[in-house]
Design a protein around this motif. Structure first.
Motif, mmCIF file in Angstrom:
data_model
loop_
_atom_site.group_PDB
_atom_site.id
_atom_site.type_symbol
_atom_site.label_atom_id
_atom_site.label_comp_id
_atom_site.label_asym_id
_atom_site.label_seq_id
_atom_site.Cartn_x
_atom_site.Cartn_y
_atom_site.Cartn_z
ATOM 1 N N THR A 66 -11.708 -72.563 -40.554
ATOM 2 C CA THR A 66 -12.347 -73.780 -40.067
ATOM 3 C C THR A 66 -13.849 -73.713 -40.274
ATOM 4 O OG1 THR A 66 -10.627 -73.972 -38.376
ATOM 5 C CG2 THR A 66 -12.607 -75.308 -38.073
ATOM 6 N N PHE A 357 -13.703 -76.578 -31.110
ATOM 7 C CA PHE A 357 -13.013 -77.327 -32.159
ATOM 8 C C PHE A 357 -12.314 -78.551 -31.567
ATOM 9 C CE2 PHE A 357 -9.239 -78.214 -34.760
ATOM 10 C CZ PHE A 357 -9.843 -78.440 -35.991
ATOM 11 N N SER A 358 -11.718 -78.394 -30.388
ATOM 12 C CA SER A 358 -11.049 -79.524 -29.738
ATOM 13 C C SER A 358 -12.041 -80.634 -29.413
ATOM 14 C CB SER A 358 -10.347 -79.056 -28.457
ATOM 15 O OG SER A 358 -9.307 -78.151 -28.751
ATOM 16 N N ARG A 361 -12.828 -82.468 -32.591
ATOM 17 C CA ARG A 361 -11.658 -83.224 -33.049
ATOM 18 C C ARG A 361 -11.382 -84.431 -32.153
ATOM 19 N NH1 ARG A 361 -6.709 -80.004 -31.653
ATOM 20 N NH2 ARG A 361 -7.274 -80.908 -29.632
ATOM 21 N N ASP A 362 -11.471 -84.232 -30.829
ATOM 22 C CA ASP A 362 -11.095 -85.288 -29.889
ATOM 23 C C ASP A 362 -12.159 -86.350 -29.717
ATOM 24 O OD1 ASP A 362 -8.902 -83.673 -29.524
ATOM 25 O OD2 ASP A 362 -9.451 -83.019 -27.495
ATOM 26 N N PRO A 364 -15.179 -87.432 -31.710
ATOM 27 C CA PRO A 364 -16.183 -87.604 -32.764
ATOM 28 C C PRO A 364 -17.253 -88.618 -32.371
ATOM 29 C CG PRO A 364 -14.111 -88.656 -33.383
ATOM 30 C CD PRO A 364 -13.825 -87.824 -32.166
#
Length: 500
Positions: A66, A357-358, A361-362, A364
């Motif tokens: 990632t 990362f969550s 992702r969740d 933006p």
């Protein structure tokens, strides 16, 4: 109120100014575009040097493939004890591995090195982040070291910074660190984690008096700033639970001047007044989104407005998983609270690994909101220039600017101006001089006034006048929130008539 600058002192300003008719142009601003610029942005945390467990807190081990696109900076964390395992023998291999992993993915690296205990990994075997190395701790008299624990059972040793052996070995270690992290491994920012739990300048060695404490903290400030004399050091200004409770009084979600009557005592207790005398010390606040007192907010504002010190850093008090339990409004408020402290950098909610990362992702939308609000966002609001430009003839160009973002540029950028014909051929280009971007605070308006000359123009007729800001230190263009763009950081301002 406008502030006036005569900044664009350009080539051959003694030439006659064109008497051509002037025009005032309002560039088209893009309020939604997310810009990537130097010295600002989200920070991802990397703990590999102190926690190399495959299932631990290292981002690169948990998410090896990632790249965290949209986050330009990685802060590598470790403690003194993780590198100098025995006296004079340094192992940089884990630091270098983390550094190389993230620079290969295009990230700038910050240094979250602490010479104090990091607590979270003290119970691991082998322990990580202990701070002062065990070999050095053994040589400190019992009365000059203290063991402190937190409610989770994590522990850390703190020593009296006035101890001669400690001072000697600390300076040697800092010097070794500075020597190793140079050239291609030079960090963009270094945390001054030299006192207290997590290096956050609190709950460290308990000194008998405030003056004893200030004496010790002054020693640390002198050592760090002497060794890293060409590097900005970010000092945490978190409240100290060892101090008077009143210094941390008032609401934690806003500024209330009623709770700043003891502001000078707040500065005195943790030697922030001494720290602010050091030109290479800036601030970071570990605890935004629920823990920032009015005294701390006042300090951040003073450093931003009066001392023009940057970059400041905001770090959230909680993880993404914990913060979102308060609902979407609480998440939005947490980001706004981080922005209220004038940061150029904010850590990702979640710090690192899968939780960070969550968040990306969740949400933006919040990632973009933070990017639009932190650092600097330079906008030319109005530009006054001639309708006709002649080769070899100086012309006036006045620009009204603002900075939309909460932080500030670290340097004065330079401006280029060029003329481009309808076939995208560059007819002329010039460096129009320095612009005082480092002085521009959020939403202030500033005017630059200068004279520009194109000694030679390769053509005539209608041409597009374009401008660009660039960083002279790197040669890189500074992205502006304007449309249309014209490549290489240039933006179309207006059409003009070109005459030979």
């Amino acid at each position: 109120m406008h502030r006036y600058f005569t900044t664009l002192g350009v080539l051959l300003i003694t030439c006659a100014t064109s008497l051509a008719e002037m025009q005032t142009v309002t560039p088209r601003e893009d309020l939604e575009v997310v810009l990537s610029n130097p010295d600002m942005g989200w920070i991802l945390y990397e703990n590999y040097p102190l926690d190399p467990r495959p299932d631990g807190s290292s981002t690169m081990l948990n998410l090896p493939e990632t790249s965290f696109d949209g986050c330009d900076h990685v802060a590598v964390m470790f403690a003194w004890s993780d590198v100098e395992k025995s006296e004079g023998r340094y192992d940089w291999s884990k630091v270098d591995k983390a550094w190389d992993h993230w620079t290969a993915r295009g990230k700038s690296i910050q240094l979250r090195m602490s010479t104090e205990p990091l607590f979270g990994w003290s119970r691991l075997r082998p322990a990580g982040g202990l701070g002062i190395p065990e070999w050095l701790l053994a040589g400190i008299p019992e009365e000059q070291k203290q063991l402190r624990k937190d409610e989770q059972g994590n522990f850390g040793w703190h020593v009296d910074a006035r101890n001669a052996l400690y001072r000697e070995r600390l300076k040697v270690f800092l010097t070794e660190t500075r020597a190793h992290l140079t050239g291609p491994r030079r960090p963009t920012l270094v945390d001054l984690r030299g006192f207290g739990r997590w290096g956050e300048w609190h709950t460290g060695f308990q000194y008998p008096t405030v003056e004893d404490r200030r004496e010790a903290l002054a020693i640390l400030l002198d050592l760090w700033t002497e060794v890293f004399n060409d590097q900005m050091l970010a000092l945490s200004y978190s409240y100290d639970p060892d101090g008077p409770a009143a210094l941390n009084g008032g609401p934690k979600n806003r500024y209330d001047p009623a709770f700043t009557a003891n502001y000078q005592e707040f500065l005195h207790y943790s030697a922030f007044d001494l720290a602010l005398l050091k030109p290479n010390i800036t601030l970071r606040r570990d605890g935004v989104g629920g823990a920032v007192s009015s005294n701390e907010r006042k300090l951040s504002k003073q450093v931003y407005q009066e001392l023009h010190r940057a970059p400041q850093v905001s770090e959230f008090v909680g993880s993404y998983a914990k913060t979102r339990q308060g609902g979407p409004d609480h998440l939005s408020w947490a980001v706004d609270d981080a922005l209220s402290l004038h940061p150029n950098y904010i850590n990702l909610l979640g710090y690192g690994s899968k939780d960070a990362f969550s968040f990306m992702r969740d949400r933006p939308d919040l990632v973009a909101r933070g990017m639009r609000g932190m650092g600097y966002r330079i906008v030319p609001l109005k530009i006054k220039l001639p309708k006709v430009i002649r080769a070899g003839e100086a012309f006036a160009m006045d620009i009204q600017w603002t900075n939309r973002a909460a932080g500030r540029a670290l340097r004065d950028f330079r401006m280029k101006v060029r003329l481009v014909d309808k076939n995208s051929n560059i007819l002329a280009e010039t460096d129009a001089g320095s612009v005082p971007t480092s002085r521009w605070l959020q939403n202030e308006k500033h005017i630059t006034r200068g004279r520009i000359i194109f000694p030679d123009i390769k053509g005539s007729g209608t041409a597009a006048l374009q401008i660009s800001l660039f960083d002279a230190a790197t040669g890189k263009a500074i992205n502006l929130p304007l449309v249309p763009t014209a490549g290489k950081g240039f933006h179309v301002i207006s059409n003009v008539e070109v005459e030979q």
